[in-house]
Design a protein around this motif. Sequence first.
Motif, PDB file in Angstrom:
ATOM      1  N   PRO A 166       0.832  -1.210   0.000  1.00  0.00           N
ATOM      2  CA  PRO A 166       0.000   0.000   0.000  1.00  0.00           C
ATOM      3  C   PRO A 166       0.870   1.264   0.000  1.00  0.00           C
ATOM      4  O   PRO A 166       1.906   1.334   0.666  1.00  0.00           O
ATOM      5  N   ARG A 167       0.434   2.234  -0.745  1.00  0.00           N
ATOM      6  CA  ARG A 167       1.194   3.484  -0.821  1.00  0.00           C
ATOM      7  C   ARG A 167       0.987   4.287   0.457  1.00  0.00           C
ATOM      8  O   ARG A 167      -0.110   4.315   1.034  1.00  0.00           O
ATOM      9  N   PRO A 168       2.015   4.939   0.963  1.00  0.00           N
ATOM     10  CA  PRO A 168       1.869   5.758   2.180  1.00  0.00           C
ATOM     11  C   PRO A 168       0.961   6.950   1.923  1.00  0.00           C
ATOM     12  O   PRO A 168       0.758   7.377   0.781  1.00  0.00           O
ATOM     13  N   TRP A 169       0.451   7.493   3.017  1.00  0.00           N
ATOM     14  CA  TRP A 169      -0.462   8.625   2.889  1.00  0.00           C
ATOM     15  C   TRP A 169       0.262   9.928   2.591  1.00  0.00           C
ATOM     16  O   TRP A 169      -0.359  10.910   2.194  1.00  0.00           O
ATOM     17  N   TYR A 170       1.570   9.927   2.744  1.00  0.00           N
ATOM     18  CA  TYR A 170       2.371  11.127   2.503  1.00  0.00           C
ATOM     19  C   TYR A 170       3.186  10.952   1.225  1.00  0.00           C
ATOM     20  O   TYR A 170       3.390   9.835   0.744  1.00  0.00           O
ATOM     21  N   THR A 171       3.664  12.053   0.711  1.00  0.00           N
ATOM     22  CA  THR A 171       4.476  12.035  -0.507  1.00  0.00           C
ATOM     23  C   THR A 171       5.951  12.170  -0.154  1.00  0.00           C
ATOM     24  O   THR A 171       6.316  12.472   1.007  1.00  0.00           O
ATOM     25  N   ASP A 172       6.796  11.973  -1.158  1.00  0.00           N
ATOM     26  CA  ASP A 172       8.238  12.152  -0.938  1.00  0.00           C
ATOM     27  C   ASP A 172       8.560  13.605  -0.589  1.00  0.00           C
ATOM     28  O   ASP A 172       9.495  13.874   0.181  1.00  0.00           O
ATOM     29  N   ARG A 173       7.784  14.515  -1.145  1.00  0.00           N
ATOM     30  CA  ARG A 173       8.025  15.933  -0.820  1.00  0.00           C
ATOM     31  C   ARG A 173       7.652  16.229   0.617  1.00  0.00           C
ATOM     32  O   ARG A 173       8.342  17.015   1.296  1.00  0.00           O
ATOM     33  N   ASP A 174       6.587  15.609   1.128  1.00  0.00           N
ATOM     34  CA  ASP A 174       6.240  15.784   2.544  1.00  0.00           C
ATOM     35  C   ASP A 174       7.356  15.265   3.434  1.00  0.00           C
ATOM     36  O   ASP A 174       7.727  15.918   4.435  1.00  0.00           O
ATOM     37  N   LEU A 175       7.892  14.093   3.102  1.00  0.00           N
ATOM     38  CA  LEU A 175       8.983  13.516   3.889  1.00  0.00           C
ATOM     39  C   LEU A 175      10.211  14.421   3.866  1.00  0.00           C
ATOM     40  O   LEU A 175      10.849  14.659   4.917  1.00  0.00           O
ATOM     41  N   ALA A 198       9.717   7.560  10.956  1.00  0.00           N
ATOM     42  CA  ALA A 198       9.100   6.879  12.098  1.00  0.00           C
ATOM     43  C   ALA A 198       7.866   7.634  12.584  1.00  0.00           C
ATOM     44  O   ALA A 198       6.846   7.024  12.939  1.00  0.00           O
ATOM     45  N   ALA A 199       7.940   8.963  12.596  1.00  0.00           N
ATOM     46  CA  ALA A 199       6.777   9.759  12.998  1.00  0.00           C
ATOM     47  C   ALA A 199       5.657   9.659  11.973  1.00  0.00           C
ATOM     48  O   ALA A 199       4.465   9.565  12.326  1.00  0.00           O
ATOM     49  N   LEU A 200       6.008   9.671  10.686  1.00  0.00           N
ATOM     50  CA  LEU A 200       4.996   9.534   9.646  1.00  0.00           C
ATOM     51  C   LEU A 200       4.303   8.175   9.703  1.00  0.00           C
ATOM     52  O   LEU A 200       3.140   8.046   9.317  1.00  0.00           O
ATOM     53  N   ASP A 201       5.005   7.174  10.184  1.00  0.00           N
ATOM     54  CA  ASP A 201       4.430   5.832  10.310  1.00  0.00           C
ATOM     55  C   ASP A 201       3.609   5.657  11.577  1.00  0.00           C
ATOM     56  O   ASP A 201       3.058   4.572  11.807  1.00  0.00           O
ATOM     57  N   GLY A 202       3.519   6.690  12.437  1.00  0.00           N
ATOM     58  CA  GLY A 202       2.614   6.639  13.584  1.00  0.00           C
ATOM     59  C   GLY A 202       3.230   6.755  14.958  1.00  0.00           C
ATOM     60  O   GLY A 202       2.509   6.702  15.961  1.00  0.00           O
ATOM     61  N   TRP A 203       4.543   6.909  15.090  1.00  0.00           N
ATOM     62  CA  TRP A 203       5.155   6.999  16.420  1.00  0.00           C
ATOM     63  C   TRP A 203       5.040   8.424  16.932  1.00  0.00           C
ATOM     64  O   TRP A 203       5.479   9.368  16.279  1.00  0.00           O
ATOM     65  N   ASP A 204       4.447   8.592  18.133  1.00  0.00           N
ATOM     66  CA  ASP A 204       4.326   9.908  18.770  1.00  0.00           C
ATOM     67  C   ASP A 204       4.743   9.786  20.232  1.00  0.00           C
ATOM     68  O   ASP A 204       3.953   9.414  21.098  1.00  0.00           O
ATOM     69  N   PRO A 205       5.988  10.092  20.553  1.00  0.00           N
ATOM     70  CA  PRO A 205       6.445  10.012  21.949  1.00  0.00           C
ATOM     71  C   PRO A 205       6.068  11.228  22.787  1.00  0.00           C
ATOM     72  O   PRO A 205       6.439  11.295  23.966  1.00  0.00           O
ATOM     73  N   THR A 206       5.314  12.195  22.234  1.00  0.00           N
ATOM     74  CA  THR A 206       5.001  13.439  22.963  1.00  0.00           C
ATOM     75  C   THR A 206       3.671  13.395  23.680  1.00  0.00           C
ATOM     76  O   THR A 206       3.362  14.303  24.461  1.00  0.00           O
ATOM     77  N   GLY A 207       2.843  12.367  23.425  1.00  0.00           N
ATOM     78  CA  GLY A 207       1.531  12.331  24.064  1.00  0.00           C
ATOM     79  C   GLY A 207       0.549  13.316  23.452  1.00  0.00           C
ATOM     80  O   GLY A 207      -0.337  13.823  24.154  1.00  0.00           O
ATOM     81  N   GLY A 208       0.700  13.618  22.146  1.00  0.00           N
ATOM     82  CA  GLY A 208      -0.246  14.509  21.477  1.00  0.00           C
ATOM     83  C   GLY A 208       0.103  15.979  21.571  1.00  0.00           C
ATOM     84  O   GLY A 208      -0.769  16.836  21.372  1.00  0.00           O
TER      85      GLY A 208
END
Length: 255
Positions: free
Chosen positions: A132-141, A212-222
């Motif tokens: 599946p293609r990611p929800w973000y583009t290479d330019r976003d990354l 890693a953040a784009l894939d869903g990791w959020d160590p800040t608690g929102g």
Amino acid sequence: MLSWALWPADERGVEIMQMVRQGNGRVHTGTRLLACALAVIMMGAPLAGTALGRSEAAWNEIQAPTSPHATRASLGPASSRPGARATASSEEPQDRPPAASRPAVPVPPEDAAAPRAPIPAPSSPGPARPEPRPWYTDRDLDTLARLVHAESEGEPFVGRVAVAAVVLNRVRHSRFPGTIAGVVFQPGAFEPVANGRIWEEPDRLSRQATKAALDGWDPTGGAIYFWNPAKVGGGSWIWQVHVTGQIGQHVFGWR
């Protein structure tokens, strides 16, 4: 003698009485008793034969199957029924020898103990299912990695992931633009955009943390804010933010 046995019962009785009379015309007492017993036996033989035939017919009627689906096995072996003739077993066909006399089919030991061969896998598994293609583009990354590199250079890996997660939390928040580029380049939001460091090429660690953040990791608690307490004065509004934690030199929070 046989013709005499076939006479009627009354004529045979008279004949017996004539045979056992003595010379004076009188019958001896013992002979008389013997003759009477013999006459009773001969007269009762036909009756006994008739009764035996009737009892056998009644027995066969009782043992007869009451349903067309009754099997021979329900009647028991033939030898157990009165008057039945000895016949071959109903479980063995008449055109082949009994099971005890038939030779068993030999099974080669090597075939019986040999393990089954595994089913070979198909030689051509077919075309692979596309990922599946990611929800973000290479330019976003690339844009987000540049901001992470400029804002958190020298921070640990999780600290760089936290900076990228703040940007993504703002994209989801209603008070901020709905794209990564819109959040990064929002006027007055980030210092690297104002001083031009945003255009520096990000290093490998910053790119990995951004992904890693784009894939869903959020160590800040929102969190939707981060700052360095050593660079912010005491009268700044940032101190009114609800702090969720500190990673490295950055404090994270929301309001």
